[in-house]
Design a protein around this motif. Structure first.
Motif, PDB file in Angstrom:
ATOM      1  N   SER A   5      -1.861  34.998  -6.080  1.00 15.19           N
ATOM      2  CA  SER A   5      -2.823  35.311  -7.128  1.00 15.19           C
ATOM      3  C   SER A   5      -3.555  36.604  -6.814  1.00 15.19           C
ATOM      4  O   SER A   5      -3.750  36.968  -5.652  1.00 15.19           O
ATOM      5  N   LEU A   6      -3.962  37.306  -7.861  1.00 15.63           N
ATOM      6  CA  LEU A   6      -4.737  38.535  -7.696  1.00 15.63           C
ATOM      7  C   LEU A   6      -6.184  38.181  -7.394  1.00 15.63           C
ATOM      8  O   LEU A   6      -6.665  37.103  -7.756  1.00 15.63           O
ATOM      9  N   PRO A   7      -6.925  39.072  -6.723  1.00 12.05           N
ATOM     10  CA  PRO A   7      -8.358  38.833  -6.503  1.00 12.05           C
ATOM     11  C   PRO A   7      -9.089  38.630  -7.830  1.00 12.05           C
ATOM     12  O   PRO A   7      -8.774  39.278  -8.827  1.00 12.05           O
ATOM     13  N   THR A   8     -10.045  37.739  -7.840  1.00 10.78           N
ATOM     14  CA  THR A   8     -10.768  37.394  -9.064  1.00 10.78           C
ATOM     15  C   THR A   8     -12.076  38.173  -9.146  1.00 10.78           C
ATOM     16  O   THR A   8     -12.875  38.165  -8.198  1.00 10.78           O
ATOM     17  N   ILE A   9     -12.290  38.824 -10.279  1.00 10.84           N
ATOM     18  CA  ILE A   9     -13.467  39.649 -10.534  1.00 10.84           C
ATOM     19  C   ILE A   9     -14.216  39.067 -11.737  1.00 10.84           C
ATOM     20  O   ILE A   9     -13.592  38.677 -12.724  1.00 10.84           O
ATOM     21  N   VAL A  52     -15.745  39.430  -6.365  1.00 13.40           N
ATOM     22  CA  VAL A  52     -16.636  40.537  -6.728  1.00 13.40           C
ATOM     23  C   VAL A  52     -17.267  40.238  -8.084  1.00 13.40           C
ATOM     24  O   VAL A  52     -16.572  39.786  -9.006  1.00 13.40           O
ATOM     25  N   VAL A  53     -18.588  40.484  -8.189  1.00 16.81           N
ATOM     26  CA  VAL A  53     -19.297  40.358  -9.459  1.00 16.81           C
ATOM     27  C   VAL A  53     -19.799  41.742  -9.870  1.00 16.81           C
ATOM     28  O   VAL A  53     -20.441  42.439  -9.074  1.00 16.81           O
ATOM     29  N   ILE A  54     -19.503  42.151 -11.111  1.00 11.97           N
ATOM     30  CA  ILE A  54     -20.011  43.413 -11.669  1.00 11.97           C
ATOM     31  C   ILE A  54     -20.919  43.036 -12.839  1.00 11.97           C
ATOM     32  O   ILE A  54     -20.455  42.446 -13.813  1.00 11.97           O
ATOM     33  N   SER A  55     -22.183  43.392 -12.747  1.00 12.52           N
ATOM     34  CA  SER A  55     -23.133  42.987 -13.797  1.00 12.52           C
ATOM     35  C   SER A  55     -23.888  44.192 -14.337  1.00 12.52           C
ATOM     36  O   SER A  55     -24.296  45.088 -13.577  1.00 12.52           O
ATOM     37  N   ASN A 120     -12.597  48.804  -3.373  1.00  9.71           N
ATOM     38  CA  ASN A 120     -13.302  48.842  -2.096  1.00  9.71           C
ATOM     39  C   ASN A 120     -14.110  47.564  -1.874  1.00  9.71           C
ATOM     40  O   ASN A 120     -14.190  47.043  -0.748  1.00  9.71           O
ATOM     41  N   ALA A 121     -14.706  47.036  -2.955  1.00 12.32           N
ATOM     42  CA  ALA A 121     -15.479  45.805  -2.829  1.00 12.32           C
ATOM     43  C   ALA A 121     -14.582  44.628  -2.473  1.00 12.32           C
ATOM     44  O   ALA A 121     -14.930  43.791  -1.632  1.00 12.32           O
ATOM     45  N   ALA A 122     -13.408  44.539  -3.119  1.00 13.39           N
ATOM     46  CA  ALA A 122     -12.480  43.453  -2.811  1.00 13.39           C
ATOM     47  C   ALA A 122     -11.978  43.565  -1.377  1.00 13.39           C
ATOM     48  O   ALA A 122     -11.815  42.560  -0.681  1.00 13.39           O
ATOM     49  N   ARG A 123     -11.734  44.799  -0.942  1.00 14.74           N
ATOM     50  CA  ARG A 123     -11.308  44.999   0.448  1.00 14.74           C
ATOM     51  C   ARG A 123     -12.419  44.586   1.408  1.00 14.74           C
ATOM     52  O   ARG A 123     -12.158  43.965   2.451  1.00 14.74           O
ATOM     53  N   LEU A 124     -13.655  44.898   1.068  1.00 15.65           N
ATOM     54  CA  LEU A 124     -14.794  44.500   1.899  1.00 15.65           C
ATOM     55  C   LEU A 124     -14.875  42.976   1.992  1.00 15.65           C
ATOM     56  O   LEU A 124     -15.128  42.421   3.065  1.00 15.65           O
ATOM     57  N   PHE A 125     -14.658  42.296   0.858  1.00 18.31           N
ATOM     58  CA  PHE A 125     -14.685  40.835   0.850  1.00 18.31           C
ATOM     59  C   PHE A 125     -13.615  40.285   1.794  1.00 18.31           C
ATOM     60  O   PHE A 125     -13.870  39.381   2.606  1.00 18.31           O
ATOM     61  N   LEU A 127     -12.111  41.806   4.354  1.00 18.52           N
ATOM     62  CA  LEU A 127     -12.434  42.132   5.748  1.00 18.52           C
ATOM     63  C   LEU A 127     -13.537  41.245   6.291  1.00 18.52           C
ATOM     64  O   LEU A 127     -13.502  40.820   7.447  1.00 18.52           O
ATOM     65  N   ALA A 128     -14.519  40.952   5.439  1.00 17.96           N
ATOM     66  CA  ALA A 128     -15.625  40.103   5.879  1.00 17.96           C
ATOM     67  C   ALA A 128     -15.129  38.700   6.212  1.00 17.96           C
ATOM     68  O   ALA A 128     -15.537  38.093   7.217  1.00 17.96           O
ATOM     69  N   ARG A 129     -14.255  38.165   5.382  1.00 21.40           N
ATOM     70  CA  ARG A 129     -13.721  36.823   5.649  1.00 21.40           C
ATOM     71  C   ARG A 129     -12.871  36.816   6.911  1.00 21.40           C
ATOM     72  O   ARG A 129     -12.917  35.875   7.706  1.00 21.40           O
ATOM     73  N   GLU A 130     -12.055  37.863   7.094  1.00 17.15           N
ATOM     74  CA  GLU A 130     -11.242  37.940   8.303  1.00 17.15           C
ATOM     75  C   GLU A 130     -12.129  38.056   9.539  1.00 17.15           C
ATOM     76  O   GLU A 130     -11.849  37.449  10.581  1.00 17.15           O
ATOM     77  N   HIS A 131     -13.200  38.828   9.415  1.00 22.67           N
ATOM     78  CA  HIS A 131     -14.127  38.960  10.530  1.00 22.67           C
ATOM     79  C   HIS A 131     -14.777  37.615  10.858  1.00 22.67           C
ATOM     80  O   HIS A 131     -14.909  37.229  12.032  1.00 22.67           O
ATOM     81  N   ASP A 132     -15.190  36.890   9.813  1.00 18.10           N
ATOM     82  CA  ASP A 132     -15.796  35.577  10.035  1.00 18.10           C
ATOM     83  C   ASP A 132     -14.821  34.616  10.705  1.00 18.10           C
ATOM     84  O   ASP A 132     -15.189  33.851  11.605  1.00 18.10           O
ATOM     85  N   ARG A 133     -13.557  34.665  10.253  1.00 22.46           N
ATOM     86  CA  ARG A 133     -12.566  33.778  10.847  1.00 22.46           C
ATOM     87  C   ARG A 133     -12.353  34.090  12.320  1.00 22.46           C
ATOM     88  O   ARG A 133     -12.329  33.186  13.179  1.00 22.46           O
ATOM     89  N   MET A 134     -12.225  35.379  12.642  1.00 24.26           N
ATOM     90  CA  MET A 134     -12.016  35.768  14.038  1.00 24.26           C
ATOM     91  C   MET A 134     -13.237  35.455  14.893  1.00 24.26           C
ATOM     92  O   MET A 134     -13.111  35.048  16.059  1.00 24.26           O
ATOM     93  N   THR A 135     -14.416  35.618  14.313  1.00 23.45           N
ATOM     94  CA  THR A 135     -15.637  35.300  15.056  1.00 23.45           C
ATOM     95  C   THR A 135     -15.693  33.819  15.407  1.00 23.45           C
ATOM     96  O   THR A 135     -16.044  33.434  16.535  1.00 23.45           O
TER      97      THR A 135
END
Length: 491
Positions: A5-9, A52-55, A120-125, A127-135
């Protein structure tokens, strides 16, 4: 195979034309949800996994900052973007910073600007999850636990590696496996040649799990029988709307196998057009999705399989020489099952227990007589034909041990010849001896096949052959035909 599935925005704006413009800019790369106010947005957040939320800032009811502040408190990992006008005050900018909003976009925005910001926001999301998993892994897995995890990983890979390729101690396949083990750790393309059904895909999978790419994806595709359009979609993916009736964009196997391994079987069937497209991947590591104009790059190891001799095709001008030499840095020849008599019993027993387990039917195994007939057969369909025959025997079986009476007639006929002789309708003219000797040889074959199929029930055999029991007994004594040991013991 299910598509990723594609990232959900989530896009939140009370102006329909603004929502439509954002959707058009983003829908090729993302799954876009739409809301016209904060309440609708909150409901969608609870129902979907939104990255990602764009408002928009100015909306009836809650403002964009108020909504995104609440989103931060409930779903802190979701990346938040707000759209504002040029006239916003410095106090508004401070509020944006205080709300922990990732980025603000000023109106009027450009589609490329919006797309880049959301990518960039989706990539940040991610990376953040991968960082949390590794932590978490580093925090809760000590050295001992990490070692055990690595051991389990190696065991899982071994289960998909060369040990899974069944063969006997003196199998002709052993030489091929030895070369495959050596080639596995070298990150170069490998060409596997052999008849259909000889297990080339299984060997390619084992090479992947024996390589430095073993922790990355392994993808496979049989190119034979696919049209150029279908093959291009499977390999390169397709942009949204490029095909009739196709709604969403779809990633191809090259993207899915990035940094991993892709096995392509049946490459001897590729058209000139697809050979050229594959050459770009081999030579430059680039390709274009169907319906797209951008050129994508990929890092993938290509393993390929061919049924025919590609060197002969190159010599006849039916296969590109530059593609052949790009794919065949190393060549492996996989022998057919008819040359692997020692392996047939091992494979048949494995197939039997796999199929029996899948269908919940208990079995002990194959009788010695059944194995003798299976080993004597040529298996032109190779492994799939053997699996099908074993499955058929299981379906018909009434006993825990499967005997030769369950085997298909054409296999019994092939295996019923004494001293290795095989007689069929196609080689009758090649028999030697007088007419009487040739007829007797055929009579021996018919008697042996019939009795084996009827589990040595002489009454049924005599009735089917139009003989009396005394006449049948006389012919058996004359030709020295006796039941196999396993049947004799039962009698």
């Amino acid at each position: 195979m299910a598509q990723p599935s594609l990232p959900t925005i989530l896009v939140v704006d009370d102006e329909p034309h603004s929502v439509a413009a954002m959707r058009m800019a983003l829908e090729d790369d993302f799954t876009v949800l739409e809301a016209v106010n904060a309440n609708d947005a909150w409901r969608l957040m609870e129902e979907h996994w939104v990255q990602v939320v764009i408002s928009d800032q100015r909306m009836p009811g809650k403002t964009g900052i108020e909504l995104l502040t609440e989103v931060r408190d409930r779903w802190p990992e979701t990346v938040r973007i707000i759209v504002t006008g040029y006239t916003e005050s410095s106090d508004m900018i401070q509020a944006i910073n205080d709300a922990g909003i990732y980025q603000f976009i000023t109106k009027p925005w450009h589609p490329d600007q919006l797309l880049m910001a959301v990518r960039n926001a989706a990539r940040l999301f991610s990376l953040a999850r991968e960082h949390d998993r590794m932590t978490l892994e580093m925090r809760y897995l000590g050295n001992t636990a990490s070692s055990k995890l690595e051991d389990r990983r190696r065991m899982a890979q071994a289960g998909l590696g060369f040990d899974k390729v069944l063969r006997g101690a003196n199998s002709p396949l052993n030489a091929t496996i030895a070369l495959a083990r050596q080639a596995a750790s070298f990150d170069v393309p490998v060409l596997l040649t052999g008849e259909p059904g000889t297990g080339k895909t299984e060997i390619a999978r084992a090479m992947h799990y024996g390589s430095l790419r073993s922790d990355r994806p392994f993808m496979e595709l049989n190119c034979a029988g696919l049209t150029d359009e279908a093959l291009a979609v499977e390999l390169f993916g397709v942009k949204r709307g490029a095909l009739s009736g196709q709604v969403q964009a779809r990633a191809g196997l090259l993207q899915k196998a990035d940094r991993g391994t892709l096995y392509l079987g049946g490459i001897d069937s590729l058209s000139d057009r697809m050979q050229m497209a594959l050459l770009r991947v081999v030579r430059d590591g680039i390709f274009q999705p169907v319906g797209g104009h951008e050129t994508l790059s990929v890092d993938v190891r290509l393993l390929t399989g061919a049924h025919d001799d590609l060197r002969d095709r190159v010599a006849k001008g039916r296969f590109r020489s530059d593609l052949f030499y790009g794919l065949a840095v190393t060549e492996l020849s996989v022998p057919p099952l008819r040359t692997r008599g020692e392996d047939v019993e091992i494979l048949a027993e494995r197939f039997l227990h796999e199929v029996a387990g899948a269908h919940g039917k208990p079995v002990r195994g194959l009788s010695a007589g059944a194995v003798e007939f299976l080993v004597a057969y040529d298996w032109p369909g190779n492994l799939p034909e053997l699996r099908n025959e074993v499955t058929r025997m299981l379906i018909l079986a009434q006993d825990m041990t499967l005997g030769p009476e369950l085997i298909s007639r054409h296999i019994l006929q092939a295996g019923s010849q004494r001293e290795g002789e095989r007689v069929s309708g196609m080689d009758l003219c090649q028999l030697e001896g007088t007419l009487k000797e040739r007829v007797e040889l055929m009579e021996m074959r018919i008697l042996g096949e019939t009795l084996t199929r009827l589990k040595w029930n002489k009454s049924k055999a005599a009735q089917e052959l139009g003989l009396s029991r005394v006449g049948l007994r006389a012919k058996l004594d004359r030709y020295g035909i006796e039941p196999h040991a396993s049947i004799a013991e039962e009698e």
